[in-house]
Design an enzyme around this catalytic site. Structure first.
Site, PDB file in Angstrom:
ATOM      1  N   HIS A  28     -35.498  25.963  -5.748  1.00 49.56           N
ATOM      2  CA  HIS A  28     -34.936  26.300  -4.415  1.00 49.56           C
ATOM      3  C   HIS A  28     -34.782  27.772  -3.429  1.00 49.56           C
ATOM      4  O   HIS A  28     -33.849  27.508  -3.021  1.00 49.56           O
ATOM      5  CB  HIS A  28     -34.714  25.271  -3.742  1.00 49.56           C
ATOM      6  CG  HIS A  28     -33.086  24.233  -3.602  1.00 49.56           C
ATOM      7  ND1 HIS A  28     -32.780  25.269  -3.369  1.00 49.56           N
ATOM      8  CD2 HIS A  28     -32.763  23.412  -4.315  1.00 49.56           C
ATOM      9  CE1 HIS A  28     -30.698  24.912  -3.810  1.00 49.56           C
ATOM     10  NE2 HIS A  28     -31.431  23.336  -3.644  1.00 49.56           N
ATOM     11  N   HIS A  82     -25.249  11.619  -6.995  1.00 48.91           N
ATOM     12  CA  HIS A  82     -25.593  12.607  -5.930  1.00 48.91           C
ATOM     13  C   HIS A  82     -27.507  12.599  -6.101  1.00 48.91           C
ATOM     14  O   HIS A  82     -27.795  12.704  -6.547  1.00 48.91           O
ATOM     15  CB  HIS A  82     -25.363  14.083  -6.212  1.00 48.91           C
ATOM     16  CG  HIS A  82     -26.155  15.467  -5.417  1.00 48.91           C
ATOM     17  ND1 HIS A  82     -26.076  15.097  -4.255  1.00 48.91           N
ATOM     18  CD2 HIS A  82     -26.197  16.706  -6.074  1.00 48.91           C
ATOM     19  CE1 HIS A  82     -26.902  16.504  -3.385  1.00 48.91           C
ATOM     20  NE2 HIS A  82     -27.019  16.994  -4.660  1.00 48.91           N
ATOM     21  N   GLU A  84     -30.190  14.758  -4.406  1.00 43.51           N
ATOM     22  CA  GLU A  84     -31.029  15.593  -5.084  1.00 43.51           C
ATOM     23  C   GLU A  84     -31.287  15.138  -6.142  1.00 43.51           C
ATOM     24  O   GLU A  84     -30.976  15.009  -7.389  1.00 43.51           O
ATOM     25  CB  GLU A  84     -29.794  17.141  -4.768  1.00 43.51           C
ATOM     26  CG  GLU A  84     -31.150  18.167  -4.797  1.00 43.51           C
ATOM     27  CD  GLU A  84     -30.452  19.204  -4.661  1.00 43.51           C
ATOM     28  OE1 GLU A  84     -29.223  19.807  -4.480  1.00 43.51           O
ATOM     29  OE2 GLU A  84     -30.990  20.608  -4.077  1.00 43.51           O
ATOM     30  N   ASP A  86     -32.921  16.752  -8.833  1.00 40.07           N
ATOM     31  CA  ASP A  86     -32.918  16.489 -10.180  1.00 40.07           C
ATOM     32  C   ASP A  86     -31.289  16.438 -10.652  1.00 40.07           C
ATOM     33  O   ASP A  86     -31.279  16.455 -12.325  1.00 40.07           O
ATOM     34  CB  ASP A  86     -31.738  18.233 -10.016  1.00 40.07           C
ATOM     35  CG  ASP A  86     -30.672  18.510  -9.186  1.00 40.07           C
ATOM     36  OD1 ASP A  86     -30.760  18.337  -8.080  1.00 40.07           O
ATOM     37  OD2 ASP A  86     -29.685  19.828  -9.014  1.00 40.07           O
ATOM     38  N   HIS A 148     -22.130  19.070  -2.504  1.00 41.54           N
ATOM     39  CA  HIS A 148     -22.521  20.300  -1.050  1.00 41.54           C
ATOM     40  C   HIS A 148     -23.726  18.997  -0.124  1.00 41.54           C
ATOM     41  O   HIS A 148     -24.311  20.051   0.618  1.00 41.54           O
ATOM     42  CB  HIS A 148     -22.838  21.184  -1.352  1.00 41.54           C
ATOM     43  CG  HIS A 148     -24.574  20.544  -2.598  1.00 41.54           C
ATOM     44  ND1 HIS A 148     -25.968  21.174  -1.960  1.00 41.54           N
ATOM     45  CD2 HIS A 148     -25.189  20.093  -3.742  1.00 41.54           C
ATOM     46  CE1 HIS A 148     -26.853  21.304  -2.380  1.00 41.54           C
ATOM     47  NE2 HIS A 148     -25.959  20.716  -4.043  1.00 41.54           N
ATOM     48  N   ASP A 167     -22.275  18.575  -9.193  1.00 43.14           N
ATOM     49  CA  ASP A 167     -23.352  20.079  -8.883  1.00 43.14           C
ATOM     50  C   ASP A 167     -21.651  20.654  -9.726  1.00 43.14           C
ATOM     51  O   ASP A 167     -21.479  22.102  -9.307  1.00 43.14           O
ATOM     52  CB  ASP A 167     -23.298  19.729  -8.093  1.00 43.14           C
ATOM     53  CG  ASP A 167     -24.440  19.466  -7.475  1.00 43.14           C
ATOM     54  OD1 ASP A 167     -25.468  19.940  -8.766  1.00 43.14           O
ATOM     55  OD2 ASP A 167     -25.700  19.212  -6.674  1.00 43.14           O
ATOM     56  N   TYR A 195     -23.536  30.405  -8.512  1.00 44.69           N
ATOM     57  CA  TYR A 195     -23.830  28.895  -7.961  1.00 44.69           C
ATOM     58  C   TYR A 195     -22.764  28.538  -7.084  1.00 44.69           C
ATOM     59  O   TYR A 195     -23.614  28.165  -6.012  1.00 44.69           O
ATOM     60  CB  TYR A 195     -23.576  28.358  -9.394  1.00 44.69           C
ATOM     61  CG  TYR A 195     -23.985  26.740  -8.800  1.00 44.69           C
ATOM     62  CD1 TYR A 195     -25.421  26.359  -9.546  1.00 44.69           C
ATOM     63  CD2 TYR A 195     -22.972  26.125  -8.240  1.00 44.69           C
ATOM     64  CE1 TYR A 195     -25.379  24.901  -9.675  1.00 44.69           C
ATOM     65  CE2 TYR A 195     -23.404  24.363  -8.574  1.00 44.69           C
ATOM     66  CZ  TYR A 195     -24.696  23.530  -8.451  1.00 44.69           C
ATOM     67  OH  TYR A 195     -24.705  22.744  -8.703  1.00 44.69           O
ATOM     68  N   HIS A 226     -24.609  20.509 -14.186  1.00 50.43           N
ATOM     69  CA  HIS A 226     -25.212  21.524 -14.682  1.00 50.43           C
ATOM     70  C   HIS A 226     -24.610  22.515 -15.598  1.00 50.43           C
ATOM     71  O   HIS A 226     -23.563  22.977 -15.269  1.00 50.43           O
ATOM     72  CB  HIS A 226     -25.963  22.528 -12.856  1.00 50.43           C
ATOM     73  CG  HIS A 226     -26.948  21.657 -12.072  1.00 50.43           C
ATOM     74  ND1 HIS A 226     -28.143  21.701 -12.770  1.00 50.43           N
ATOM     75  CD2 HIS A 226     -26.612  21.469 -11.539  1.00 50.43           C
ATOM     76  CE1 HIS A 226     -28.779  21.647 -11.802  1.00 50.43           C
ATOM     77  NE2 HIS A 226     -27.622  20.823 -10.647  1.00 50.43           N
TER      78      HIS A 226
HETATM   79 FE1  FEO Z   1     -27.733  19.311  -5.435  1.00 45.75          FE
HETATM   80 FE2  FEO Z   1     -27.748  20.160  -8.608  1.00 45.75          FE
HETATM   81  O1  FEO Z   1     -28.429  19.456  -7.253  1.00 45.75           O
END
Ligand code: FEO
Length: 391
Positions: A28, A82, A84, A86, A148, A167, A195, A226
């Site tokens: 993104h 989370h 999001e 991903d 986040h 994250d 990051y 990640h």
């Molecule tokens: Fe906030 Fe890795 O997604």
């Protein structure tokens, strides 16, 4: 897609079942030159537990990895740290394979987000201090709102001393080796800083709150969402987060600009060398040749931010506008700076840059430098003198 992906055991009966996104180059808007991974974890206990999923593009991969150690239908608990996509992207698909699984999320934001994306599944909400027993192991939940997203949380297993951090503490890095000590630490830390700067910079206060909440935990492994899993350099990455989330900045400068016919570029060069003359290291970023993600990583802890643009159609250049828009969202703390630029006529861009710097929270410490057409040697000397006398 048919594949033969296997789970990787990271502790006794705890498996990495995520996906490595080797070819990802843009997350993104964040330029991910080293790819990324979406880490999910499977715990084989009396209750088979899955912590997070992966991006939908990798559904076959996570299902293959889970199936290499257990029938997905046997999953009893899915923890969604989370919303999001991903991390939650494959939630619906896996819950269809595991119809009895309870999906644990935060209230209200995790529940709202997951319901909006995936409909009414078998959700159970948790709050700070809640825990569940999955057999030999306990899982304790620590919501980390705005770290986040409002729904974010981490999970701690006291018997294993593993923090499943989603994250937090991660980095965009594709690697076949799962642990920090199996990879180049310098690269991991550089990517972790990038990051933090690009994803977590606006949330320093929330990061400090989360670090305080985690401070009492004994941690022997941080299983991130990640990049690598931390097992050797845990104190190092925690110290980095303490520093990154602090208000502290370093005595350095970043000069960021675009130029049409080299006039603003010449001013940028003079400004860069003037900072150096004051023994303040200065980095020079022409927006035509550098990515926003890299520039922001340097700006993050640099005390000075100086931004230049020529005037085009009564505006700043679009590249500079894009950069300043990004900076406004990331809200760097304790930064000082000023605006500069050249113009043929009008010259509105420099005032507009100054306004945007103020809107980003940058304290303006020098009057804007506006040069018509090409700067003269005398004008450049004057700029240098002003910086040397006033910075
Ligand atoms: Fe906030 Fe890795 O997604």
């Amino acid at each position: 897609m048919l594949n033969n992906c296997k789970a990787v055991e990271i502790a006794k009966n705890i498996f990495w079942v995520g996906a490595v996104d080797w070819s990802l180059r843009n997350f993104h808007g964040y330029e991910t030159s080293r790819g990324s991974s979406y880490n999910a974890y499977l715990i084989l206990d009396e209750k088979v537990t899955l912590i997070d999923t992966v991006k939908i593009d990798f559904a076959d991969e996570i299902i293959s990895r889970i199936s290499s150690v257990v029938d997905p239908a046997k999953i009893d608990v899915i923890i969604s740290s989370h919303v999001e996509p991903d991390h939650s992207g494959t939630l619906k698909k896996i819950s269809e394979l595991a119809p009895n699984a309870e999906i644990i999320t935060t209230n209200p934001n995790g529940l709202k987000g997951l319901t909006a994306r995936y409909g009414n599944l078998n959700y159970k909400t948790v709050k700070a201090g809640d825990s569940i027993s999955i057999g030999e192991r306990t899982l304790q939940f620590v919501p980390t709102p705005m770290l986040h997203w409002p729904d974010s949380m981490v999970t701690y297993c006291p018997e294993e001393k593993i923090l499943f951090s989603n994250d937090a503490f991660g980095e965009h890095l594709a690697t076949s080796m799962k642990f920090d000590d199996e990879n180049n630490l310098e690269i991991i830390l550089a990517e972790a800083k990038k990051y933090y700067a690009n994803i977590l910079m606006p949330f320093g206060k929330q990061a400090q709150t989360a670090l305080n909440a985690l401070g009492s935990l004994e941690i022997k492994m941080i299983a991130t969402g990640h990049g690598v899993i931390w097992r050797k350099n845990i104190s190092k990455i925690i110290e980095c987060y303490k520093y990154w989330s602090s208000d502290e900045v370093e005595n350095r400068a970043c000069i960021v600009f675009d130029s049409m016919w080299h006039s603003t570029e010449i001013i940028a060069q003079t400004i860069t060398e003037s900072f150096a003359r004051k023994n303040i290291p200065a980095a020079y970023y022409d927006l035509k040749f550098n990515t926003l993600s890299d520039i922001v990583t340097d700006i993050f802890k640099s005390k000075y931010l100086v931004v230049g643009s020529p005037t085009i159609n009564n505006q700043m250049m679009p590249t500079v506008a894009e950069f300043l828009n990004y900076i406004k969202g990331l809200r760097p703390l304790n930064h000082k700076g000023f605006a500069f630029g050249s113009y043929g006529w009008g010259g509105q861009s420099i005032g507009l840059v100054e306004e945007e710097l103020k809107a980003a929270g940058v304290e303006i410490i020098l009057d804007k430098i506006r040069i018509a057409n090409l700067p003269t040697i005398e004008q450049l000397d004057e700029i240098s003198k002003t910086i040397c006398q006033n910075i």
